[in-house]
Structures are given as structure tokens and as C-alpha cells.
Design a protein around this motif. Structure first.
Motif, PDB file in Angstrom:
ATOM      1  N   HIS A  99       0.826  -1.213   0.000  1.00  0.00           N
ATOM      2  CA  HIS A  99       0.000   0.000   0.000  1.00  0.00           C
ATOM      3  C   HIS A  99       0.858   1.260   0.000  1.00  0.00           C
ATOM      4  CE1 HIS A  99      -3.413  -2.448   0.249  1.00  0.00           C
ATOM      5  NE2 HIS A  99      -3.322  -2.755   1.528  1.00  0.00           N
ATOM      6  N   GLN A 100       1.919   1.215   0.792  1.00  0.00           N
ATOM      7  CA  GLN A 100       2.756   2.409   0.882  1.00  0.00           C
ATOM      8  C   GLN A 100       3.516   2.656  -0.408  1.00  0.00           C
ATOM      9  OE1 GLN A 100       4.718   3.149   4.840  1.00  0.00           O
ATOM     10  NE2 GLN A 100       3.666   1.248   5.365  1.00  0.00           N
ATOM     11  N   VAL A 101       3.942   1.577  -1.032  1.00  0.00           N
ATOM     12  CA  VAL A 101       4.626   1.743  -2.314  1.00  0.00           C
ATOM     13  C   VAL A 101       3.658   2.335  -3.331  1.00  0.00           C
ATOM     14  CG1 VAL A 101       5.745   0.559  -4.219  1.00  0.00           C
ATOM     15  CG2 VAL A 101       6.245  -0.118  -1.881  1.00  0.00           C
ATOM     16  N   ASP A 102       2.458   1.820  -3.329  1.00  0.00           N
ATOM     17  CA  ASP A 102       1.455   2.330  -4.259  1.00  0.00           C
ATOM     18  C   ASP A 102       1.202   3.812  -4.008  1.00  0.00           C
ATOM     19  OD1 ASP A 102       1.298  -0.132  -5.331  1.00  0.00           O
ATOM     20  OD2 ASP A 102      -0.641  -0.669  -4.466  1.00  0.00           O
ATOM     21  N   ALA A 103       1.098   4.153  -2.734  1.00  0.00           N
ATOM     22  CA  ALA A 103       0.839   5.550  -2.401  1.00  0.00           C
ATOM     23  C   ALA A 103       1.959   6.432  -2.939  1.00  0.00           C
ATOM     24  CB  ALA A 103       0.725   5.712  -0.878  1.00  0.00           C
ATOM     25  N   ALA A 130       3.920   5.791  -5.419  1.00  0.00           N
ATOM     26  CA  ALA A 130       3.830   5.836  -6.879  1.00  0.00           C
ATOM     27  C   ALA A 130       2.768   6.842  -7.319  1.00  0.00           C
ATOM     28  CB  ALA A 130       3.517   4.446  -7.421  1.00  0.00           C
ATOM     29  N   GLU A 131       1.660   6.817  -6.604  1.00  0.00           N
ATOM     30  CA  GLU A 131       0.568   7.697  -7.004  1.00  0.00           C
ATOM     31  C   GLU A 131       0.863   9.164  -6.704  1.00  0.00           C
ATOM     32  OE1 GLU A 131      -2.693   5.770  -5.071  1.00  0.00           O
ATOM     33  OE2 GLU A 131      -2.399   4.036  -6.394  1.00  0.00           O
ATOM     34  N   ALA A 132       1.746   9.374  -5.743  1.00  0.00           N
ATOM     35  CA  ALA A 132       2.070  10.753  -5.400  1.00  0.00           C
ATOM     36  C   ALA A 132       2.867  11.440  -6.503  1.00  0.00           C
ATOM     37  CB  ALA A 132       2.858  10.788  -4.086  1.00  0.00           C
ATOM     38  N   GLY A 133       3.515  10.656  -7.350  1.00  0.00           N
ATOM     39  CA  GLY A 133       4.368  11.226  -8.396  1.00  0.00           C
ATOM     40  C   GLY A 133       3.644  12.200  -9.304  1.00  0.00           C
ATOM     41  N   PRO A 134       2.677  11.720 -10.028  1.00  0.00           N
ATOM     42  CA  PRO A 134       1.938  12.603 -10.937  1.00  0.00           C
ATOM     43  C   PRO A 134       1.309  13.774 -10.197  1.00  0.00           C
ATOM     44  CG  PRO A 134       1.434  10.308 -11.396  1.00  0.00           C
ATOM     45  CD  PRO A 134       2.277  10.312 -10.160  1.00  0.00           C
ATOM     46  N   ALA A 135       0.808  13.505  -8.997  1.00  0.00           N
ATOM     47  CA  ALA A 135       0.190  14.567  -8.220  1.00  0.00           C
ATOM     48  C   ALA A 135       1.189  15.688  -7.958  1.00  0.00           C
ATOM     49  CB  ALA A 135      -0.327  14.006  -6.891  1.00  0.00           C
ATOM     50  N   LEU A 136       2.382  15.316  -7.542  1.00  0.00           N
ATOM     51  CA  LEU A 136       3.410  16.313  -7.256  1.00  0.00           C
ATOM     52  C   LEU A 136       3.782  17.087  -8.511  1.00  0.00           C
ATOM     53  CD1 LEU A 136       5.771  14.422  -4.783  1.00  0.00           C
ATOM     54  CD2 LEU A 136       4.465  16.501  -4.344  1.00  0.00           C
ATOM     55  N   PHE A 152      10.147   8.995  -1.108  1.00  0.00           N
ATOM     56  CA  PHE A 152      10.702   7.661  -1.237  1.00  0.00           C
ATOM     57  C   PHE A 152      11.755   7.411  -0.162  1.00  0.00           C
ATOM     58  CE2 PHE A 152      13.709   4.772  -3.684  1.00  0.00           C
ATOM     59  CZ  PHE A 152      12.960   3.641  -3.450  1.00  0.00           C
ATOM     60  N   VAL A 153      12.616   8.390   0.019  1.00  0.00           N
ATOM     61  CA  VAL A 153      13.667   8.250   1.027  1.00  0.00           C
ATOM     62  C   VAL A 153      13.062   8.091   2.413  1.00  0.00           C
ATOM     63  CG1 VAL A 153      15.575   9.432   2.180  1.00  0.00           C
ATOM     64  CG2 VAL A 153      15.417   9.452  -0.313  1.00  0.00           C
ATOM     65  N   ASP A 154      12.079   8.906   2.723  1.00  0.00           N
ATOM     66  CA  ASP A 154      11.446   8.798   4.026  1.00  0.00           C
ATOM     67  C   ASP A 154      10.859   7.413   4.224  1.00  0.00           C
ATOM     68  OD1 ASP A 154      12.094  11.295   4.832  1.00  0.00           O
ATOM     69  OD2 ASP A 154      10.177  12.211   4.340  1.00  0.00           O
ATOM     70  N   PHE A 155      10.234   6.934   3.194  1.00  0.00           N
ATOM     71  CA  PHE A 155       9.652   5.598   3.272  1.00  0.00           C
ATOM     72  C   PHE A 155      10.733   4.565   3.588  1.00  0.00           C
ATOM     73  CE2 PHE A 155       8.629   1.713   0.720  1.00  0.00           C
ATOM     74  CZ  PHE A 155       7.728   1.191   1.634  1.00  0.00           C
ATOM     75  N   LEU A 156      11.800   4.589   2.828  1.00  0.00           N
ATOM     76  CA  LEU A 156      12.862   3.595   3.002  1.00  0.00           C
ATOM     77  C   LEU A 156      13.539   3.712   4.357  1.00  0.00           C
ATOM     78  CD1 LEU A 156      14.763   3.268  -0.386  1.00  0.00           C
ATOM     79  CD2 LEU A 156      13.088   1.738   0.644  1.00  0.00           C
ATOM     80  N   TYR A 203       8.558  -5.742  -7.712  1.00  0.00           N
ATOM     81  CA  TYR A 203       7.419  -4.910  -7.355  1.00  0.00           C
ATOM     82  C   TYR A 203       7.810  -3.455  -7.219  1.00  0.00           C
ATOM     83  CZ  TYR A 203       3.144  -3.177  -5.420  1.00  0.00           C
ATOM     84  OH  TYR A 203       2.006  -2.460  -5.236  1.00  0.00           O
ATOM     85  N   PHE A 204       8.871  -3.229  -6.492  1.00  0.00           N
ATOM     86  CA  PHE A 204       9.310  -1.853  -6.306  1.00  0.00           C
ATOM     87  C   PHE A 204       9.634  -1.198  -7.644  1.00  0.00           C
ATOM     88  CE2 PHE A 204       9.971  -0.399  -1.921  1.00  0.00           C
ATOM     89  CZ  PHE A 204       9.499  -1.499  -1.235  1.00  0.00           C
ATOM     90  N   LEU A 205      10.374  -1.910  -8.462  1.00  0.00           N
ATOM     91  CA  LEU A 205      10.792  -1.306  -9.727  1.00  0.00           C
ATOM     92  C   LEU A 205       9.610  -1.087 -10.646  1.00  0.00           C
ATOM     93  CD1 LEU A 205      14.162  -3.134 -10.336  1.00  0.00           C
ATOM     94  CD2 LEU A 205      13.730  -0.875  -9.347  1.00  0.00           C
TER      95      LEU A 205
END
Lengths: 197, 197
Positions: free
Chosen positions: B74-78, B80-86, B104-108, B131-133
Motif C-alpha cells: 500500500h505504501q509503495v502504491d501511495a 507511486a501515485e504521489a508522483g503525478p500529483a506532485l 521515497f527516502v522517508d519511506f525507506l 514490485y518496487f521497480l
DNA sequence: CAACGATACGGAACCATGTTCCGCTTTGGC
DNA sequence: GCCAAAGCGGAACATGGTTCCGTATCGTTG
């Protein structure tokens, strides 16, 4: 220091000549196995390659990490010694830093899996960590300081961080043709430059 | 797609309700163990935490990597989805890229050991890698391209490389107070800027 | 609701690896 | 040649991922 041994917690030169011979054999075998199978090769493989028992390895090198340190010590030392030399011979401190980092990156990328193992926080790899850091961080700090004094780079980045960052960037670089650690390290160093002056 | 499962090679929703319940229990237990002991926690620990046998884990998640993917999907998806939004909401593509990378860094950095496991080239972690890639590289590529089109950054760096580099820089960041991955990533992104225009 | 096949479960067992331990061997000084 | 010390080999132990299979549970059917 100067005994060709004993510099980083390695066992001193054994007294019996068979022991001395075995140690050499082991070092050679390890170096050879590291080249073909990577630094993460099983200890048993190295023992087999050297036609030696496991006990023998562990008597000479208390831990896998000690063996790795022993194998690469000379190259790490060479890298460390190249630092001041580059600083003396380069146009600018920043150039020296760049070249020195390149040396380090080439070293890491060349040794299959070394970069990865270098970051492993598994207990038992402390020796490895310690040796690399003790040897290289001061050199890096010197280069960094010179560049900072010359106003070429933003200051505030510790040598330790830079070394870790560079080491990290090298992880997996040798096994992935689509990943060019050298370029990323260059980018990192570029980002270190003073915005403009 | 859209079944809340089945998106990345995960086993489909089990038929029996006890099985379904166990899967949830496992996911919760794993998430909790990951938080306290890191992503590299032994499978047995997770089984114990979930009061479940080892067989149960492996039936639901063929491999440790699958479990990790399931936990963080879920977090990875989130992310990913934040990209276009940003990209849509930011001043410049470069700013969007910077913010997205920070996400991404914060997540990792937040997930103990995830960055390390993400680079592991051990077979069996292919799922994780994949999955990540699959999820993030396209997003990164879009941001990168937008920034390149705007002339803000040097081009020629593939999204994959940037992602790997950033991932690598995050390794070990959570367990070493002397290492600030965020700063190094910032430096890297800074180095990506067009020298001047 | 009892029977039964399909589904799922638990955990012992297996494999790989690092590391330790100890009985046996080799070496080197006498 | 003899012996204690130094060194050796490799079985055994610990840990961790993964597989396997006998048993228990579910849910459908008669």
C-alpha cells in the motif's frame, strides 16, 4: 606497525612454519575465490580451495571479516596513501578529491560484493568496518577539508558520511550492467560543489 | 486488477475463511515485527507472533520477499501515485522530483532494513525487486523526463539508476546516527541539476 | 447432522552457512 | 628419538530459509 602484520587486530605471524605457510595458502585461496565467487563466498569453499580444515581458517582469521580485511589490506592501504599524493599533485583540492573517490569506487566495484559486505551491520563485520574507516576516513577528511578551505565545496559533510554514501552507491554495481555506480558517485561529488562562487 | 490482490504475483484470496483470517493475522504480525525487529526478522519470529506454523506462512507467502511486498504494497502504491500529483502541483518538475524522492527516502529510511533487502541480489528477492521497480521506476521516469524537458537537469540518467542510487544511499541509514541519507540524496539530486543555463 | 473430500495447518526435517570444540598430528627443541 | 607445545581437520552446534507430510478443520452434500 611495520611488522607486515598486527596492524589491524590480525593474529601476529605464527611461530611454526607450517602455520605460516597455511596462512599464505589461505590468503591466496581466499583472494582467488573472492575473484571468482565474490566476497560472500562460503568459508568452506575457501577452506576447500586451500585444502585446509575449517579450524585452520578460524585460527588464522577469527572471523570471515578478518579474512577479507587481510586479503584487501594492501589495496586499502594503497588507496589511503594515494590521498595525500593526489592532493599534492592535483590542480585543485576538489580535483584531488574527485580522483581519490574514483580510486575508491574502482576498488569497490572491482571486488564482487565488497561494497555490500562493507555496509552489513551484522555483528562480526566490525573488524572490516573498522579497518576501512580507520584507514580511509582520515584521508577523505583531509581532502574534504582542503577543498572546503579552497571554497570549492559546501562544507558540513563529514568524511564518514561521504565514504558511506560512496560505498553504498557501489553496492551491486558489478552485477548489474544497467547500474553505473561511477556516474552516480560523480553526480554526488558534483552536488558537493559550492553552488557558485 | 482491482481485486485488492493478485496484482503482483501474490496468491489470490484463499477460499476458506480461516485461511483468510490467518493471512490477515500474518500481515499484521509481520508489520508489527518489521517495525520492532526490522525487515530482516526471522520468519520464525513472525510465525510465533502470529501464533501460526511455518507452513502457514509459506503457503500464503511463498517467500519472505512476498511477505515483505504484501506488507508494504500500500505504501509503495501511495508513493507511486504521489508522483503525478506532485508533478501537477509543483512549481517546477525539478521541485516535484525532489519532493517525490524525499517521499521515497522517508519511506525507506523509516522501514528498518528495507533499503538493504531491496538491493540484495539473493535469488528469492526477485519479487520484491520487481514490485518496487515496476511500480516506481515509471513514475520516476516521468518526473525525470519532465525535468529534462524543462532543461532543469542533465539528461542521460535512467530512472532505474536513480532509484537504485537513492535506494542504496538509504541503506543502513536508520541504524547509524552519524549517517544522514537524506542529505546525501539531496546532494545527489543537486548534482543532477544542469550546471547552469 | 454425519460423512467426506478438499483445503489448510503445524512443525519436524532439510539445507546452507558461520562458528566452536576437541581429539589427533606435526613441529622443533632437546 | 622424545615430548610438550603449536597447529590441524572436521564433526558438531547455532541460526535461518524452505519443504514436506501427517493431521485437523471447513464446508458441502446426502
Amino acid at each position: 606497525m611495520g611488522n607486515d602484520d598486527e596492524d589491524a587486530g590480525q593474529a601476529a605471524q605464527p611461530k611454526r612454519k607450517d602455520a605460516r605457510r597455511n596462512k599464505e595458502t589461505l590468503l591466496d585461496a581466499a583472494a582467488s575465490v573472492f575473484v571468482t565467487s565474490g566476497v560472500e563466498a562460503p568459508v568452506r569453499d575457501i577452506a576447500a580451495k586451500a585444502s585446509v580444515g575449517l579450524g585452520t581458517i578460524y585460527r588464522h582469521f577469527p572471523t570471515r571479516a578478518d579474512l577479507i580485511v587481510a586479503v584487501y589490506r594492501h589495496q586499502v592501504d594503497a588507496c589511503a596513501e594515494a590521498g595525500p599524493a593526489l592532493l599534492a599533485s592535483s590542480e585543485t583540492p576538489h580535483a584531488a578529491l574527485g580522483q581519490w573517490i574514483n580510486l575508491f569506487v574502482d576498488f569497490l566495484v572491482t571486488k564482487h560484493g565488497l561494497a555490500a559486505v562493507l555496509q552489513s551491520d551484522n555483528a562480526g563485520f566490525d573488524t572490516l568496518h573498522a579497518y576501512f574507516l580507520d584507514r580511509l576516513v582520515p584521508v577523505c577528511a583531509q581532502l574534504l577539508e582542503a577543498a572546503a578551505d579552497a571554497g570549492e565545496i559546501r562544507s558540513g559533510l563529514k568524511a564518514y558520511e561521504l565514504m558511506r554514501g560512496v560505498g553504498n552507491l557501489c553496492i551491486g554495481a558489478e552485477s548489474d550492467p544497467d547500474y553505473d555506480a561511477r556516474r552516480l558517485v560523480e553526480l554526488l561529488i558534483a552536488g558537493l560543489r559550492q553552488p557558485q562562487r
